[in-house]
Design a protein around this motif. Sequence first.
Motif, PDB file in Angstrom:
ATOM      1  N   TYR A 110       0.804  -1.230   0.000  1.00 41.88           N
ATOM      2  CA  TYR A 110       0.000   0.000   0.000  1.00 41.88           C
ATOM      3  C   TYR A 110       0.835   1.276   0.000  1.00 41.88           C
ATOM      4  O   TYR A 110       0.297   2.357  -0.225  1.00 41.88           O
ATOM      5  CB  TYR A 110      -0.932   0.014   1.203  1.00 41.88           C
ATOM      6  CG  TYR A 110      -1.831  -1.196   1.277  1.00 41.88           C
ATOM      7  CD1 TYR A 110      -2.695  -1.508   0.231  1.00 41.88           C
ATOM      8  CD2 TYR A 110      -1.809  -2.046   2.371  1.00 41.88           C
ATOM      9  CE1 TYR A 110      -3.516  -2.621   0.275  1.00 41.88           C
ATOM     10  CE2 TYR A 110      -2.619  -3.169   2.436  1.00 41.88           C
ATOM     11  CZ  TYR A 110      -3.469  -3.452   1.386  1.00 41.88           C
ATOM     12  OH  TYR A 110      -4.273  -4.554   1.436  1.00 41.88           O
ATOM     13  N   GLY A 111       2.124   1.173   0.286  1.00 42.51           N
ATOM     14  CA  GLY A 111       2.981   2.340   0.252  1.00 42.51           C
ATOM     15  C   GLY A 111       3.249   2.966   1.613  1.00 42.51           C
ATOM     16  O   GLY A 111       2.903   2.419   2.665  1.00 42.51           O
ATOM     17  N   ARG A 112       3.877   4.130   1.568  1.00 43.29           N
ATOM     18  CA  ARG A 112       4.262   4.878   2.769  1.00 43.29           C
ATOM     19  C   ARG A 112       3.965   6.350   2.556  1.00 43.29           C
ATOM     20  O   ARG A 112       4.126   6.879   1.452  1.00 43.29           O
ATOM     21  CB  ARG A 112       5.763   4.682   3.030  1.00 43.29           C
ATOM     22  CG  ARG A 112       6.320   5.502   4.177  1.00 43.29           C
ATOM     23  CD  ARG A 112       7.834   5.362   4.282  1.00 43.29           C
ATOM     24  NE  ARG A 112       8.529   6.090   3.213  1.00 43.29           N
ATOM     25  CZ  ARG A 112       9.851   6.216   3.140  1.00 43.29           C
ATOM     26  NH1 ARG A 112      10.622   5.626   4.048  1.00 43.29           N
ATOM     27  NH2 ARG A 112      10.409   6.899   2.150  1.00 43.29           N
ATOM     28  N   GLU A 158       1.970   3.852  19.342  1.00 39.98           N
ATOM     29  CA  GLU A 158       1.245   2.602  19.549  1.00 39.98           C
ATOM     30  C   GLU A 158      -0.122   2.659  18.886  1.00 39.98           C
ATOM     31  O   GLU A 158      -0.619   1.665  18.349  1.00 39.98           O
ATOM     32  CB  GLU A 158       1.084   2.352  21.057  1.00 39.98           C
ATOM     33  CG  GLU A 158       0.297   1.103  21.400  1.00 39.98           C
ATOM     34  CD  GLU A 158       0.099   0.932  22.892  1.00 39.98           C
ATOM     35  OE1 GLU A 158      -0.689   0.055  23.282  1.00 39.98           O
ATOM     36  OE2 GLU A 158       0.730   1.687  23.669  1.00 39.98           O
ATOM     37  N   GLN A 159      -0.731   3.835  18.905  1.00 41.86           N
ATOM     38  CA  GLN A 159      -2.073   4.007  18.356  1.00 41.86           C
ATOM     39  C   GLN A 159      -2.038   4.105  16.822  1.00 41.86           C
ATOM     40  O   GLN A 159      -1.126   4.679  16.242  1.00 41.86           O
ATOM     41  CB  GLN A 159      -2.727   5.267  18.909  1.00 41.86           C
ATOM     42  CG  GLN A 159      -2.840   5.312  20.425  1.00 41.86           C
ATOM     43  CD  GLN A 159      -1.581   5.859  21.097  1.00 41.86           C
ATOM     44  OE1 GLN A 159      -0.544   6.049  20.458  1.00 41.86           O
ATOM     45  NE2 GLN A 159      -1.684   6.146  22.381  1.00 41.86           N
ATOM     46  N   GLU A 160      -3.051   3.553  16.183  1.00 41.27           N
ATOM     47  CA  GLU A 160      -3.205   3.693  14.743  1.00 41.27           C
ATOM     48  C   GLU A 160      -3.580   5.139  14.417  1.00 41.27           C
ATOM     49  O   GLU A 160      -4.278   5.792  15.186  1.00 41.27           O
ATOM     50  CB  GLU A 160      -4.307   2.749  14.251  1.00 41.27           C
ATOM     51  CG  GLU A 160      -4.461   2.688  12.748  1.00 41.27           C
ATOM     52  CD  GLU A 160      -5.532   1.692  12.322  1.00 41.27           C
ATOM     53  OE1 GLU A 160      -5.226   0.801  11.519  1.00 41.27           O
ATOM     54  OE2 GLU A 160      -6.677   1.819  12.813  1.00 41.27           O
ATOM     55  N   VAL A 161      -3.109   5.634  13.287  1.00 42.18           N
ATOM     56  CA  VAL A 161      -3.459   6.983  12.848  1.00 42.18           C
ATOM     57  C   VAL A 161      -4.285   6.893  11.568  1.00 42.18           C
ATOM     58  O   VAL A 161      -4.294   5.868  10.876  1.00 42.18           O
ATOM     59  CB  VAL A 161      -2.206   7.858  12.602  1.00 42.18           C
ATOM     60  CG1 VAL A 161      -1.361   7.947  13.869  1.00 42.18           C
ATOM     61  CG2 VAL A 161      -1.376   7.320  11.433  1.00 42.18           C
ATOM     62  N   LEU A 162      -4.980   7.971  11.261  1.00 42.51           N
ATOM     63  CA  LEU A 162      -5.826   8.053  10.067  1.00 42.51           C
ATOM     64  C   LEU A 162      -5.465   9.304   9.279  1.00 42.51           C
ATOM     65  O   LEU A 162      -5.263  10.376   9.859  1.00 42.51           O
ATOM     66  CB  LEU A 162      -7.299   8.112  10.480  1.00 42.51           C
ATOM     67  CG  LEU A 162      -8.313   8.629   9.447  1.00 42.51           C
ATOM     68  CD1 LEU A 162      -8.437   7.653   8.281  1.00 42.51           C
ATOM     69  CD2 LEU A 162      -9.679   8.855  10.099  1.00 42.51           C
ATOM     70  N   GLN A 221      -9.242   6.920   2.601  1.00 42.69           N
ATOM     71  CA  GLN A 221      -8.825   6.898   3.999  1.00 42.69           C
ATOM     72  C   GLN A 221      -7.625   5.966   4.130  1.00 42.69           C
ATOM     73  O   GLN A 221      -7.655   4.830   3.639  1.00 42.69           O
ATOM     74  CB  GLN A 221      -9.963   6.436   4.908  1.00 42.69           C
ATOM     75  CG  GLN A 221     -11.067   7.469   5.053  1.00 42.69           C
ATOM     76  CD  GLN A 221     -12.120   7.071   6.068  1.00 42.69           C
ATOM     77  OE1 GLN A 221     -12.161   5.944   6.534  1.00 42.69           O
ATOM     78  NE2 GLN A 221     -12.978   8.015   6.421  1.00 42.69           N
ATOM     79  N   VAL A 222      -6.585   6.463   4.798  1.00 42.23           N
ATOM     80  CA  VAL A 222      -5.350   5.721   4.996  1.00 42.23           C
ATOM     81  C   VAL A 222      -5.176   5.426   6.483  1.00 42.23           C
ATOM     82  O   VAL A 222      -5.304   6.331   7.319  1.00 42.23           O
ATOM     83  CB  VAL A 222      -4.131   6.527   4.488  1.00 42.23           C
ATOM     84  CG1 VAL A 222      -2.837   5.780   4.777  1.00 42.23           C
ATOM     85  CG2 VAL A 222      -4.272   6.820   3.000  1.00 42.23           C
ATOM     86  N   TYR A 223      -4.865   4.180   6.808  1.00 44.68           N
ATOM     87  CA  TYR A 223      -4.647   3.781   8.196  1.00 44.68           C
ATOM     88  C   TYR A 223      -3.264   3.156   8.326  1.00 44.68           C
ATOM     89  O   TYR A 223      -2.796   2.446   7.420  1.00 44.68           O
ATOM     90  CB  TYR A 223      -5.697   2.762   8.641  1.00 44.68           C
ATOM     91  CG  TYR A 223      -7.116   3.246   8.592  1.00 44.68           C
ATOM     92  CD1 TYR A 223      -7.721   3.799   9.709  1.00 44.68           C
ATOM     93  CD2 TYR A 223      -7.862   3.154   7.410  1.00 44.68           C
ATOM     94  CE1 TYR A 223      -9.044   4.250   9.662  1.00 44.68           C
ATOM     95  CE2 TYR A 223      -9.177   3.606   7.355  1.00 44.68           C
ATOM     96  CZ  TYR A 223      -9.755   4.143   8.485  1.00 44.68           C
ATOM     97  OH  TYR A 223     -11.055   4.587   8.442  1.00 44.68           O
ATOM     98  N   ILE A 275       1.603   2.329   5.553  1.00 42.51           N
ATOM     99  CA  ILE A 275       0.179   2.137   5.298  1.00 42.51           C
ATOM    100  C   ILE A 275      -0.197   0.665   5.457  1.00 42.51           C
ATOM    101  O   ILE A 275       0.322  -0.207   4.748  1.00 42.51           O
ATOM    102  CB  ILE A 275      -0.203   2.629   3.889  1.00 42.51           C
ATOM    103  CG1 ILE A 275       0.171   4.111   3.720  1.00 42.51           C
ATOM    104  CG2 ILE A 275      -1.693   2.431   3.638  1.00 42.51           C
ATOM    105  CD1 ILE A 275      -0.062   4.654   2.326  1.00 42.51           C
ATOM    106  N   ASP A 276      -1.094   0.400   6.388  1.00 37.75           N
ATOM    107  CA  ASP A 276      -1.584  -0.956   6.626  1.00 37.75           C
ATOM    108  C   ASP A 276      -2.914  -1.210   5.932  1.00 37.75           C
ATOM    109  O   ASP A 276      -3.285  -2.360   5.682  1.00 37.75           O
ATOM    110  CB  ASP A 276      -1.750  -1.211   8.127  1.00 37.75           C
ATOM    111  CG  ASP A 276      -0.429  -1.156   8.878  1.00 37.75           C
ATOM    112  OD1 ASP A 276       0.588  -1.596   8.302  1.00 37.75           O
ATOM    113  OD2 ASP A 276      -0.401  -0.662  10.027  1.00 37.75           O
ATOM    114  N   ARG A 277      -3.643  -0.135   5.647  1.00 40.70           N
ATOM    115  CA  ARG A 277      -4.978  -0.300   5.077  1.00 40.70           C
ATOM    116  C   ARG A 277      -5.357   0.936   4.275  1.00 40.70           C
ATOM    117  O   ARG A 277      -5.113   2.065   4.708  1.00 40.70           O
ATOM    118  CB  ARG A 277      -5.974  -0.525   6.218  1.00 40.70           C
ATOM    119  CG  ARG A 277      -7.406  -0.778   5.812  1.00 40.70           C
ATOM    120  CD  ARG A 277      -8.185  -1.452   6.956  1.00 40.70           C
ATOM    121  NE  ARG A 277      -7.949  -0.843   8.245  1.00 40.70           N
ATOM    122  CZ  ARG A 277      -8.845  -0.076   8.895  1.00 40.70           C
ATOM    123  NH1 ARG A 277     -10.012   0.179   8.342  1.00 40.70           N
ATOM    124  NH2 ARG A 277      -8.563   0.422  10.077  1.00 40.70           N
TER     125      ARG A 277
END
Length: 271
Positions: free
Chosen positions: A65-67, A103-107, A143-145, A215-217
């Motif tokens: 998904y990239g960075r 630690e927290q996921e970002v959006l 939306q990027v997670y 990018i995980d999702r």
Amino acid sequence: MHLPSHHVEKDIPTLWKLIRDSPLGIFTTAISSSSGSFPLIQSTHIPFVLDTNDDGKEGEDYGPYGRLRAHLARQNPQCKAMIEAITGSTEAGQRTTGDDTLEQEVLVLFTSPVNHYVTPKFYTETKPVTGKVVPTWNYAAVQVYGKAKIYFDSKSDETGRFLATQIGDLSHQSETRIMDYTGQGDRPGPWKVTDAPPRYIELLQKNIVGIEIKIDRLEGKFKMSQEMSKGDRDGVVKGFKTLGTEVGMAISDIVQTRSDMHEEAKAQKKG
């Protein structure tokens, strides 16, 4: 993001293109403040650079998904909340050990500038027959997670290298892709970071913090009247053209493209 089947976009290159065409993202975090100094949810509008495996950079693997890369002002409360989450102190200026990844996921939310209100008057098939139509809004968004690594140690060589690369790449992207300052034909050449005094850039760099998101999702949505009947979609295409505006013409073209894609998908299912 609510993703009805007729609006969802799963093609990764298409989502990458939207990000690159509209790189100003809304960076959102949800971090509980141990000091009680910051709200849980914070957002900042910042432009991003997207790195992908098809960029041709040898030795780099950005995953499927990239960075994303960006930077924030060090005095931004959201930036202070992230530093606190990593170090336990909002005043921390450097770090010598540990992983500086939240630690927290970002959006990050990216929205196409081509969006528009859709009047029920455009629905030339359903409105005259039943009247069962209501206004809506056409838009496209991604939306990027993922997990964000924060480069905040102003004395670290790693931070210095990251920020220097980030600033240079973001400037080049904006000058060439957005301003079209390519130096080709009658177009001027792009502004470069090296055009500014080195000491000036050095001082500014100490007042920003870098962000690197693996990018995980990726979730994409193109809501362009695909849910309507063919006759109503044709009415939307014609209606936007009659507005005589640049955005209207752009929306008309996208609705037509998405309508054609919808019809092609239907034909393939039948075949």
